[in-house]
Design a protein around this motif. Structure first.
Motif, mmCIF file in Angstrom:
data_model
loop_
_atom_site.group_PDB
_atom_site.id
_atom_site.type_symbol
_atom_site.label_atom_id
_atom_site.label_comp_id
_atom_site.label_asym_id
_atom_site.label_seq_id
_atom_site.Cartn_x
_atom_site.Cartn_y
_atom_site.Cartn_z
ATOM 1 N N ASP A 96 0.817 -1.218 0.000
ATOM 2 C CA ASP A 96 0.000 0.000 0.000
ATOM 3 C C ASP A 96 0.844 1.259 0.000
ATOM 4 O O ASP A 96 0.440 2.285 -0.521
ATOM 5 N N ARG A 97 1.987 1.210 0.630
ATOM 6 C CA ARG A 97 2.806 2.421 0.781
ATOM 7 C C ARG A 97 4.001 2.449 -0.156
ATOM 8 O O ARG A 97 4.928 3.222 0.048
ATOM 9 N N ASN A 98 3.979 1.617 -1.157
ATOM 10 C CA ASN A 98 5.074 1.580 -2.134
ATOM 11 C C ASN A 98 6.440 1.392 -1.470
ATOM 12 O O ASN A 98 7.415 2.047 -1.827
ATOM 13 N N ALA A 99 6.460 0.510 -0.487
ATOM 14 C CA ALA A 99 7.711 0.252 0.218
ATOM 15 C C ALA A 99 8.549 -0.818 -0.475
ATOM 16 O O ALA A 99 9.532 -1.296 0.087
ATOM 17 N N LEU A 100 8.130 -1.209 -1.664
ATOM 18 C CA LEU A 100 8.986 -2.076 -2.470
ATOM 19 C C LEU A 100 8.867 -1.670 -3.915
ATOM 20 O O LEU A 100 7.812 -1.213 -4.359
ATOM 21 N N GLN A 101 9.977 -1.815 -4.598
ATOM 22 C CA GLN A 101 9.963 -1.566 -6.044
ATOM 23 C C GLN A 101 10.432 -2.836 -6.743
ATOM 24 O O GLN A 101 9.621 -3.626 -7.187
ATOM 25 N N CYS A 102 11.738 -3.073 -6.773
ATOM 26 C CA CYS A 102 12.172 -4.332 -7.401
ATOM 27 C C CYS A 102 11.866 -5.529 -6.509
ATOM 28 O O CYS A 102 11.754 -6.652 -6.974
ATOM 29 N N GLY A 103 11.780 -5.291 -5.190
ATOM 30 C CA GLY A 103 11.437 -6.359 -4.253
ATOM 31 C C GLY A 103 12.602 -7.213 -3.802
ATOM 32 O O GLY A 103 12.401 -8.148 -3.024
ATOM 33 N N TYR A 104 13.788 -6.885 -4.269
ATOM 34 C CA TYR A 104 14.909 -7.770 -3.920
ATOM 35 C C TYR A 104 15.207 -7.762 -2.422
ATOM 36 O O TYR A 104 15.488 -8.808 -1.827
ATOM 37 N N CYS A 105 15.092 -6.600 -1.810
ATOM 38 C CA CYS A 105 15.386 -6.501 -0.378
ATOM 39 C C CYS A 105 14.216 -6.921 0.497
ATOM 40 O O CYS A 105 14.372 -7.099 1.706
ATOM 41 N N THR A 106 13.027 -7.035 -0.111
ATOM 42 C CA THR A 106 11.790 -7.105 0.670
ATOM 43 C C THR A 106 11.710 -8.303 1.626
ATOM 44 O O THR A 106 11.325 -8.115 2.791
ATOM 45 N N PRO A 107 12.060 -9.524 1.215
ATOM 46 C CA PRO A 107 11.986 -10.613 2.195
ATOM 47 C C PRO A 107 12.827 -10.343 3.438
ATOM 48 O O PRO A 107 12.376 -10.559 4.564
ATOM 49 N N GLY A 108 14.031 -9.852 3.241
ATOM 50 C CA GLY A 108 14.894 -9.549 4.381
ATOM 51 C C GLY A 108 14.330 -8.407 5.218
ATOM 52 O O GLY A 108 14.405 -8.429 6.450
ATOM 53 N N MET A 109 13.774 -7.413 4.551
ATOM 54 C CA MET A 109 13.158 -6.292 5.274
ATOM 55 C C MET A 109 11.996 -6.782 6.131
ATOM 56 O O MET A 109 11.831 -6.366 7.284
ATOM 57 N N LEU A 110 11.170 -7.642 5.552
ATOM 58 C CA LEU A 110 10.013 -8.152 6.300
ATOM 59 C C LEU A 110 10.462 -8.992 7.492
ATOM 60 O O LEU A 110 9.883 -8.901 8.580
ATOM 61 N N MET A 111 11.492 -9.812 7.295
ATOM 62 C CA MET A 111 11.997 -10.620 8.410
ATOM 63 C C MET A 111 12.501 -9.709 9.530
ATOM 64 O O MET A 111 12.225 -9.945 10.709
ATOM 65 N N ALA A 112 13.255 -8.667 9.159
ATOM 66 C CA ALA A 112 13.814 -7.760 10.165
ATOM 67 C C ALA A 112 12.711 -6.948 10.839
ATOM 68 O O ALA A 112 12.729 -6.721 12.054
ATOM 69 N N ALA A 113 11.738 -6.504 10.044
ATOM 70 C CA ALA A 113 10.644 -5.700 10.606
ATOM 71 C C ALA A 113 9.824 -6.524 11.595
ATOM 72 O O ALA A 113 9.495 -6.057 12.700
ATOM 73 N N GLN A 114 9.531 -7.752 11.226
ATOM 74 C CA GLN A 114 8.755 -8.600 12.127
ATOM 75 C C GLN A 114 9.539 -8.897 13.398
ATOM 76 O O GLN A 114 8.977 -8.947 14.496
ATOM 77 N N ASP A 115 10.837 -9.062 13.266
ATOM 78 C CA ASP A 115 11.686 -9.290 14.438
ATOM 79 C C ASP A 115 11.582 -8.109 15.399
ATOM 80 O O ASP A 115 11.425 -8.292 16.613
ATOM 81 N N LEU A 116 11.631 -6.898 14.851
ATOM 82 C CA LEU A 116 11.521 -5.708 15.701
ATOM 83 C C LEU A 116 10.147 -5.638 16.365
ATOM 84 O O LEU A 116 10.047 -5.401 17.573
#
Ligand code: FES
Ligand code: FES
Length: 161
Positions: A96-116
């Protein structure tokens, strides 16, 4: 030592038995042996965070861990978190917030965000930035990612109707 070694572990709740070369890292094991390609590989030396997975409830860089070191461990990848619905709100907020474009970083970002968010229900924007400081994104400029995580933190605090 170059002979394959037997390992046994749980990946996304399922028992996995395999024979792997001692030099094989966990990221390549997940991607190439188990076809769990949601774990991405960027730098391959612990800098970019694209390979972030959970091992025994702690996030780690899968490019820096050997598959044989995961013997006996419980590993969760983005596929596991996604299939269980654990990060569905984060995924929706990233979309919804355009926090991904190519998506390459996204799995790692989601893992880190959920950890926090598991550790802190009310992280400041600075805290979110700090927790994600080991995850690189070449596309978004990070603001949208921080916005998405902040929005999910707020939404999770709201009492269910
Ligand atoms: S690929 Fe593991 S940190 Fe970059
Ligand atoms: S969305 Fe492309 S690297 Fe982050």
């Amino acid at each position: 030592m170059t002979a394959p070694m037997p390992i046994s572990l749980h990946v996304n709740g399922e028992k996995v038995d395999a024979h792997v070369l001692p030099r094989l890292n966990l990221a390549d094991f997940l991607r190439e042996h188990l076809q769990l390609t949601g774990t991405h590989v960027g730098c391959e030396h612990g800098v970019c965070g694209a390979c972030t997975v959970r091992v025994n409830d702690e996030i780690i860089r899968a490019c820096l861990m050997l598959a044989v070191q995961a013997h006996g461990a419980a590993v969760q990848t983005i596929e596991g978190l996604s299939d269980s619905g654990e990060v569905s709100d984060l995924q929706a907020a990233f979309r919804d917030r355009n926090a991904l474009q190519c998506g390459y970083c996204t799995p790692g970002m989601l893992m880190a965000a959920q950890d926090l968010l598991k550790q802190q229900s009310t992280p400041s924007r600075d805290k979110i930035r700090e927790h994600l400081s080991g995850n690189y994104c070449r596309c978004t400029g990070y603001h949208a990612i921080i916005d998405a995580i902040e929005a999910v933190a707020k939404a999770r605090r709201r009492p269910a109707p």
